[in-house]
Enzyme design. Structure first.
Site: not given
Ligand code: DOR
Ligand code: ZN
Length: 348
Positions: A12, A97, A134, A172, A245
């Site tokens: 991820h 997704k 998500h 996550h 992430d």
């Molecule tokens: O903290 C995050 N940032 N969570 C997400 O789901 C997306 C990600 C982003 O793309 O900045």
């Molecule tokens: Zn993410």
């Protein structure tokens, strides 16, 4: 002390595009064999053609000698059709997704009601394409700390019931509720866990001043949830595997009156996981979590190169260049106990 593991993968990852992509991609490529590339660009990657163009852009941005493989993902909207899924699969897009509309960065084109994509999910189930989720509700009345737990009760339980053969990665995860749900579900259901949710809880973000570089979505939860995640990650249960992430945002976008969500962990992702596993006295469980279970879930071969971790304290830099700006990495200025040797070698 040295620790040799099969080269890990990141299941991820956000790498953006343009100049930002050029600044960050080699950081992941130097330690990960492959990464699942999140499709939440602006505009998002909603069809096979855009996914192929994005893959080309990533490959072009890599150092010439890199063997890193980006794994592409389709962004589901209310209008994604079974034909879009088939075309994606024909072009080596490996998953799709689900962003509930409004849940996070660039999710405005996401799905407003899960029933809108039931035909598409049916096709994904038939064609064995994993659904990445998500898992947060977006109802403004639901407290931000409860959004994952409510998503499990209101949406995820229903999806799993209606599509029992659909492969799902609950991305996550941040709560004991999610750990329990995944553990008790069939082997079609797995989850990724980030380094920040293993190393931190909401006190780290909010006590003694607000720390924007700990802010991500789903948001850090209370300590009992952190403990549940550490237990899951170090339990040698193949349902739980590595997904950073890592989500790069420029320093000025994080250190702002309305700061962006995202923790940038790519430069030292494996070192962060090593820190968490070492603290839990579970270094012997790191390789399976980082380098085996994800590949196995996606029915992909494990990497054939190795990565060496060495116990050798070092200080995380304060910032890196990021396009025309700078970016603050996770744990900037802090000491980490492990370094990784980025010269990858075949296993002996
Ligand atoms: O903290 C995050 N940032 N969570 C997400 O789901 C997306 C990600 C982003 O793309 O900045
Ligand atoms: Zn993410």
């Amino acid at each position: 002390m040295q620790f040799k593991i099969i080269q890990p993968d990141d299941w991820h990852l956000h790498v953006r595009n343009g100049k930002a992509l050029k600044s960050v991609i080699s950081m992941t490529a130097k330690q990960m064999g492959r990464a699942i590339i999140m499709p939440n660009l602006n505009p998002p990657i909603t069809n096979a053609k855009d996914a192929c163009a994005y893959r080309e852009e990533i490959l072009t941005a890599l150092p010439n000698d890199s063997t890193f493989k980006p794994l592409m993902v389709l962004y589901l909207t209310n209008n994604t059709t079974p034909k879009d899924i088939q075309e994606a699969i024909d072009n080596d897009v490996i998953a799709a997704k689900l962003y509930p509309a409004g849940a996070t960065t660039n999710s405005d084109s996401g799905v407003t009601n899960i029933k809108n994509i039931y035909h598409t999910l049916e096709t994904m189930q038939t064609l064995n394409m994993p659904l990445l989720i998500h898992g947060e509700v977006t109802d403004p009345k639901i407290d931000i700390f409860d959004r994952e737990a409510v998503f499990i009760d209101q949406i995820l339980t229903q999806i799993v019931h209606d599509f029992p053969e659909l492969k799902i990665v609950f991305e996550h995860i941040t709560t004991q509720n999610a750990v329990d749900f995944v553990r008790e579900s069939s082997n079609k259901i797995a989850a990724t866990i980030t380094p920040q949710h293993l190393l931190n809880n909401r006190n780290d973000m909010l006590v003694g001043g607000i720390k924007p570089h700990f802010y991500c979505l789903p948001i850090l939860k209370r300590a009992k949830h952190q403990t549940a995640l550490i237990t899951a990650a170090t339990s040698a249960n193949p349902k739980f595997f590595l997904g950073t992430d890592s989500a790069p945002h420029a320093k000025h976008d994080k250190e702002s009156a309305c700061g962006c969500a995202g923790v940038f962990s790519a430069p030292h992702a494996i070192e962060l996981y090593a820190q968490a596993f070492d603290q839990a006295q579970a270094m012997d469980k790191l390789e399976a979590f980082a380098s085996k279970f994800g590949a196995d879930f996606y029915d992909l071969p494990r990497n054939t190169t190795t990565l060496t971790l060495e116990k050798h304290p070092w200080t995380v830099p304060d910032e890196y260049k990021f396009g025309n700006s700078v970016i603050v990495p996770f744990m900037a200025g802090k000491t980490l106990n492990w370094t990784s040797n980025t010269t990858l070698s075949p296993p002996s």
